[in-house]
Design a protein around this motif. Structure first.
Motif, PDB file in Angstrom:
ATOM      1  N   ALA A 241       0.828  -1.213   0.000  1.00 10.11           N
ATOM      2  CA  ALA A 241       0.000   0.000   0.000  1.00 10.11           C
ATOM      3  C   ALA A 241       0.861   1.262   0.000  1.00 10.11           C
ATOM      4  CB  ALA A 241      -0.935  -0.007   1.199  1.00 10.11           C
ATOM      5  N   LEU A 242       1.875   1.284   0.875  1.00  9.64           N
ATOM      6  CA  LEU A 242       2.747   2.454   0.934  1.00  9.64           C
ATOM      7  C   LEU A 242       3.560   2.609  -0.350  1.00  9.64           C
ATOM      8  CD1 LEU A 242       4.308   2.630   4.536  1.00  9.64           C
ATOM      9  CD2 LEU A 242       2.877   4.328   3.413  1.00  9.64           C
ATOM     10  N   ALA A 243       4.174   1.511  -0.791  1.00 11.45           N
ATOM     11  CA  ALA A 243       4.989   1.587  -2.003  1.00 11.45           C
ATOM     12  C   ALA A 243       4.132   1.977  -3.210  1.00 11.45           C
ATOM     13  CB  ALA A 243       5.686   0.251  -2.249  1.00 11.45           C
ATOM     14  N   GLY A 244       2.916   1.429  -3.296  1.00 11.06           N
ATOM     15  CA  GLY A 244       2.031   1.741  -4.407  1.00 11.06           C
ATOM     16  C   GLY A 244       1.604   3.188  -4.413  1.00 11.06           C
ATOM     17  N   ARG A 245       1.437   3.783  -3.227  1.00 10.59           N
ATOM     18  CA  ARG A 245       1.028   5.181  -3.164  1.00 10.59           C
ATOM     19  C   ARG A 245       2.118   6.090  -3.734  1.00 10.59           C
ATOM     20  NH1 ARG A 245      -1.123   8.337   2.278  1.00 10.59           N
ATOM     21  NH2 ARG A 245      -1.796  10.247   1.218  1.00 10.59           N
ATOM     22  N   ILE A 246       3.386   5.789  -3.400  1.00  9.36           N
ATOM     23  CA  ILE A 246       4.486   6.564  -3.969  1.00  9.36           C
ATOM     24  C   ILE A 246       4.603   6.299  -5.468  1.00  9.36           C
ATOM     25  CG2 ILE A 246       6.981   6.913  -3.944  1.00  9.36           C
ATOM     26  CD1 ILE A 246       5.690   7.994  -1.447  1.00  9.36           C
ATOM     27  N   ARG A 247       4.520   5.027  -5.843  1.00 11.65           N
ATOM     28  CA  ARG A 247       4.709   4.648  -7.245  1.00 11.65           C
ATOM     29  C   ARG A 247       3.663   5.295  -8.141  1.00 11.65           C
ATOM     30  NH1 ARG A 247       5.226  -0.396  -6.109  1.00 11.65           N
ATOM     31  NH2 ARG A 247       3.073  -0.910  -6.654  1.00 11.65           N
ATOM     32  N   SER A 248       2.449   5.442  -7.626  1.00  8.14           N
ATOM     33  CA  SER A 248       1.367   6.002  -8.441  1.00  8.14           C
ATOM     34  C   SER A 248       1.588   7.472  -8.786  1.00  8.14           C
ATOM     35  CB  SER A 248       0.028   5.849  -7.709  1.00  8.14           C
ATOM     36  OG  SER A 248      -0.004   6.681  -6.547  1.00  8.14           O
ATOM     37  N   MET A 249       2.434   8.156  -8.020  1.00  6.28           N
ATOM     38  CA  MET A 249       2.677   9.577  -8.264  1.00  6.28           C
ATOM     39  C   MET A 249       3.880   9.823  -9.179  1.00  6.28           C
ATOM     40  SD  MET A 249       0.197  10.856  -6.648  1.00  6.28           S
ATOM     41  CE  MET A 249       0.617  12.580  -6.853  1.00  6.28           C
ATOM     42  N   LEU A 250       4.658   8.798  -9.457  1.00  8.94           N
ATOM     43  CA  LEU A 250       5.878   8.985 -10.240  1.00  8.94           C
ATOM     44  C   LEU A 250       5.562   8.978 -11.731  1.00  8.94           C
ATOM     45  CD1 LEU A 250       8.214   6.590  -8.216  1.00  8.94           C
ATOM     46  CD2 LEU A 250       8.159   9.101  -8.127  1.00  8.94           C
ATOM     47  N   PRO A 251       6.259   9.780 -12.521  1.00 10.38           N
ATOM     48  CA  PRO A 251       6.041   9.763 -13.970  1.00 10.38           C
ATOM     49  C   PRO A 251       6.390   8.405 -14.573  1.00 10.38           C
ATOM     50  CG  PRO A 251       7.292  11.705 -13.310  1.00 10.38           C
ATOM     51  CD  PRO A 251       7.227  10.812 -12.112  1.00 10.38           C
ATOM     52  N   LYS A 252       5.782   8.102 -15.694  1.00 10.17           N
ATOM     53  CA  LYS A 252       5.990   6.805 -16.338  1.00 10.17           C
ATOM     54  C   LYS A 252       7.451   6.614 -16.734  1.00 10.17           C
ATOM     55  CE  LYS A 252       4.054   3.865 -19.996  1.00 10.17           C
ATOM     56  NZ  LYS A 252       3.535   2.846 -19.062  1.00 10.17           N
ATOM     57  N   TRP A 253       8.097   7.706 -17.152  1.00  5.80           N
ATOM     58  CA  TRP A 253       9.499   7.633 -17.561  1.00  5.80           C
ATOM     59  C   TRP A 253      10.371   8.461 -16.600  1.00  5.80           C
ATOM     60  CZ3 TRP A 253       6.131   8.276 -22.022  1.00  5.80           C
ATOM     61  CH2 TRP A 253       6.012   7.092 -22.785  1.00  5.80           C
ATOM     62  N   ASN A 254      10.222   8.234 -15.317  1.00 10.55           N
ATOM     63  CA  ASN A 254      11.043   8.983 -14.368  1.00 10.55           C
ATOM     64  C   ASN A 254      12.467   8.433 -14.283  1.00 10.55           C
ATOM     65  OD1 ASN A 254      10.178   6.601 -12.902  1.00 10.55           O
ATOM     66  ND2 ASN A 254      10.855   7.616 -11.018  1.00 10.55           N
ATOM     67  N   LEU A 255      12.731   7.253 -14.862  1.00  9.88           N
ATOM     68  CA  LEU A 255      14.076   6.691 -14.890  1.00  9.88           C
ATOM     69  C   LEU A 255      14.635   6.817 -16.304  1.00  9.88           C
ATOM     70  CD1 LEU A 255      13.380   3.465 -12.808  1.00  9.88           C
ATOM     71  CD2 LEU A 255      14.302   5.642 -12.003  1.00  9.88           C
ATOM     72  N   ASN A 256      15.895   7.208 -16.418  1.00  7.42           N
ATOM     73  CA  ASN A 256      16.462   7.454 -17.733  1.00  7.42           C
ATOM     74  C   ASN A 256      17.091   6.192 -18.329  1.00  7.42           C
ATOM     75  OD1 ASN A 256      19.358   7.330 -16.889  1.00  7.42           O
ATOM     76  ND2 ASN A 256      18.756   9.117 -15.679  1.00  7.42           N
ATOM     77  N   SER A 257      17.549   6.307 -19.559  1.00  7.65           N
ATOM     78  CA  SER A 257      18.085   5.143 -20.268  1.00  7.65           C
ATOM     79  C   SER A 257      19.403   4.661 -19.688  1.00  7.65           C
ATOM     80  CB  SER A 257      18.275   5.492 -21.749  1.00  7.65           C
ATOM     81  OG  SER A 257      17.026   5.739 -22.370  1.00  7.65           O
ATOM     82  N   PHE A 258      20.186   5.554 -19.098  1.00  7.96           N
ATOM     83  CA  PHE A 258      21.395   5.095 -18.429  1.00  7.96           C
ATOM     84  C   PHE A 258      21.044   4.187 -17.254  1.00  7.96           C
ATOM     85  CE2 PHE A 258      23.787   8.573 -20.501  1.00  7.96           C
ATOM     86  CZ  PHE A 258      24.932   7.861 -20.852  1.00  7.96           C
ATOM     87  N   ALA A 259      20.038   4.596 -16.453  1.00  6.30           N
ATOM     88  CA  ALA A 259      19.612   3.762 -15.326  1.00  6.30           C
ATOM     89  C   ALA A 259      19.142   2.399 -15.809  1.00  6.30           C
ATOM     90  CB  ALA A 259      18.496   4.472 -14.555  1.00  6.30           C
ATOM     91  N   GLU A 260      18.351   2.380 -16.879  1.00  4.59           N
ATOM     92  CA  GLU A 260      17.879   1.101 -17.407  1.00  4.59           C
ATOM     93  C   GLU A 260      19.048   0.230 -17.860  1.00  4.59           C
ATOM     94  OE1 GLU A 260      14.843  -0.706 -20.797  1.00  4.59           O
ATOM     95  OE2 GLU A 260      15.398   1.411 -20.859  1.00  4.59           O
ATOM     96  N   THR A 261      19.999   0.804 -18.579  1.00  2.00           N
ATOM     97  CA  THR A 261      21.124   0.029 -19.091  1.00  2.00           C
ATOM     98  C   THR A 261      21.932  -0.584 -17.954  1.00  2.00           C
ATOM     99  OG1 THR A 261      21.250   1.498 -21.006  1.00  2.00           O
ATOM    100  CG2 THR A 261      23.176   0.127 -20.554  1.00  2.00           C
ATOM    101  N   VAL A 262      22.197   0.207 -16.906  1.00  2.69           N
ATOM    102  CA  VAL A 262      22.980  -0.306 -15.783  1.00  2.69           C
ATOM    103  C   VAL A 262      22.223  -1.407 -15.055  1.00  2.69           C
ATOM    104  CG1 VAL A 262      23.958   0.285 -13.535  1.00  2.69           C
ATOM    105  CG2 VAL A 262      24.311   1.812 -15.483  1.00  2.69           C
TER     106      VAL A 262
END
Length: 571
Positions: A241-262
């Motif tokens: 519940a807590l994690a989902g509440r934070i996750r629901s407010m984050l943008p869909k692409w809040n992580l960049n391609s460098f983060a994904e690659t690593v």
């Protein structure tokens, strides 16, 4: 560059200038970085080569969704994705925690990471700051912190474990009992951003407890652990519940391609990552030993990838910082703009030994070099402290903390021999291993006196012992070159406080003292002196803040370690 140093630091509030800003002021080449706490051994050179080879692809295209990247990280760490939210750095997660879950007040021990004090104040919340005591080597007493939270009526409590900037550490069971004692609060946050550098305990993380509790969030950093601050990625673990509440407010692409690659590279590099943590722990021990050889410098036990040090009496942190940067191209974190700290303290990031030798050489020249340019002044020149404690510091140093003259002063005044006076045993002829760059003559009195274990003035000053009768008139002090060699500086011990029973929580027994520690109080402060200071500085147990003998190393795991089980190798 020298003309712009002061202005660069004035414009950074509770932080230091970025490496990019410093590089722009120095023809594109930054200094040796003892300021930004990241892992110098990871990623490996091969991983950097792979990232460089894919640079065009990485910066050209959109990353996958945050859910996709989070699922990959959770598969790696063996965590349920429903209990995890990934952010564009831990600061983004702190911001959303404040906006969504902190209603009116937040408690935090200080000094600490600046965003935990600044973020809620920026949104009009009350921040209840629990001061960590210099006299206790900045160790957090959880029982007193709980009492403080109850007295203030605070609704959200934060612990950073290890704490930044001092590296103070609490055992897993201590943190669990703390969470139990505050199960009625709106939220309890355990910031474990630096915990993977700890080795005082095999499995200190409380992530597994967090997913089972309704009001607990554990915050973790990836940039610090992986040496990639610029990528900006971190995550939190909580119940769905807590994690989902934070996750629901984050943008869909809040992580960049460098983060994904690593994140998608990590599964192939678990062994190298574990080795990098081992090397940081090794370097922390070596670096602490070298720093304790500097007269008057106090080094506090740390479980982070940094060491918190107190400068010798009379040294002003901003002066030391600026001279190290302009004269030696070394960047350090001066802590005068951290709430609960002062300019008497530096936070020094653990780096490879070749860099540490350069740091020690630079500190020797800045602190004790030619007297005209030394940051540690002659006894008669006063100090640059603005904290109001310089006079107390000097009195403690001049009397060894017991209100009595030291040997050289006693001899000059014709008083009884040195052995009749309370104080440390005769120092060895020279400091362990020698200190390249230092003059062979001992440093002036301010640098020669052993640094007192820090304490508030009222606690530091014992009753004055009666002076001997009818001393002859004082004679001039002997020349500095004739005075006995400087004793080793004091090294603060981080006591591990016992935590009495708290409401709703089982009692927490106190932890036994450090093996082999002398029961005699140190310099009138009522704390046992740390052994081993005259033969090489801190022991491994002292640097790690241990109160138990060193454990046998556990077998090295294969593959990538799970969250909460990454610590089963003690370096």
């Amino acid at each position: 560059m020298a003309d712009n140093v002061a202005s660069l630091f004035r414009g950074t509030a509770a932080h230091s200038p970025s490496m990019a800003a410093l590089a722009r002021e120095s023809d594109g080449v930054g200094p040796i970085d003892f300021c930004i706490p990241c892992n110098p051994y990871f990623p490996t050179p091969g991983m950097f080569d792979e990232l460089a080879g894919r640079l065009r692809e990485i910066i050209t295209y959109y990353p996958s969704s945050a859910d996709t990247i989070t699922a990959e990280l959770c598969a790696l760490l063996r965590l349920p994705p429903s209990c995890v939210a990934m952010g564009n750095g831990s600061t983004e997660l702190i911001t959303w925690i404040d906006h969504l879950l902190v209603r009116e007040s937040l408690a935090i021990p200080v000094p600490t990471f600046g965003r935990w004090t600044d973020q809620p104040m920026e949104t009009g919340k009350r921040v209840d700051m629990f001061p960590l005591q210099e006299s206790a080597a900045f160790a957090l007493d959880p029982a007193k912190y709980v009492d403080f939270i109850r007295a203030r009526g605070t609704r959200v409590a934060v612990i950073c474990n290890p704490n930044n900037p001092d590296g103070g550490f609490l055992s897993r069971q201590t943190v669990v009992n703390f969470m139990d004692a505050l199960q009625d609060l709106d939220l309890v946050i355990i910031d474990e951003s630096f915990l993977e550098f700890a080795d005082a305990e095999n499995e200190p993380s409380v992530v597994e407890e967090a997913v089972l509790r309704p009001n607990v969030i554990v915050l973790r950093s990836l940039g610090k652990n992986f040496g990639l601050h610029g990528i900006r990625f971190g995550y939190l673990v909580a119940n769905p519940a807590l994690a989902g509440r934070i996750r629901s407010m984050l943008p869909k692409w809040n992580l960049n391609s460098f983060a994904e690659t690593v994140v998608f590279m990590l599964k192939e590099h678990g062994a190298e990552y574990m080795e990098s943590l081992h090397l940081v722990r090794r370097d922390r021990l070596d670096m602490a030993r070298q720093l304790t050889a500097l007269p008057g410098l106090t080094v506090y036990p740390s479980q982070g990838n940094f060491l918190f040090v107190r400068l010798p009496v009379g040294a002003e942190g901003t002066v030391v910082r600026d001279r190290l940067l302009t004269e030696h191209r070394i960047l350090v974190r001066e802590c005068g703009n951290k709430i609960g700290s002062s300019s008497r303290f530096l936070r020094l990031v653990v780096r490879p030994q070749v860099d540490v030798r350069r740091l020690v050489s630079g500190l020797e020249q800045v602190l004790y070099g030619s007297r005209r340019g030394a940051a540690v002044p002659e006894p008669s020149t006063g100090t640059a402290y603005s904290s109001g404690t310089a006079a107390v510091d000097r009195l403690i140093s001049e009397t060894n903390g017991v209100g009595m003259p030291l040997a050289a002063q006693a001899a000059a005044m014709g008083l009884p021999p040195a052995q009749t006076w309370p104080g440390p045993a005769q120092a060895p002829a020279q400091l362990p291993g020698g200190m390249p760059g230092l003059m062979p003559a001992p440093a002036p009195a301010a640098a020669m006196m052993p640094a007192p274990a820090p304490a508030p003035a009222a606690a530091m000053m014992p009753p004055m012992a009666p002076m001997p009768p009818a001393a002859p008139p004082q004679q001039p002090m002997p020349a500095v070159a004739q005075m006995p060699p400087a004793p080793m500086p004091a090294v603060a011990q981080a006591p591990v406080p016992a935590m009495p029973s708290m409401p709703g929580a089982p009692g927490m027994p106190g932890m036994p003292g450090m093996p082999g520690m002398s029961p005699a109080p140190a310099a009138g402060l009522g704390q046992p002196a740390m052994p081993g200071l005259r033969n090489g500085g801190l022991t491994a147990a002292q640097v790690r803040g241990r109160t138990q003998p060193e454990p046998e190393p556990a077998p090295q795991p294969m593959g990538w370690p799970a969250a909460g089980a990454v610590y089963n190798q003690v370096g």
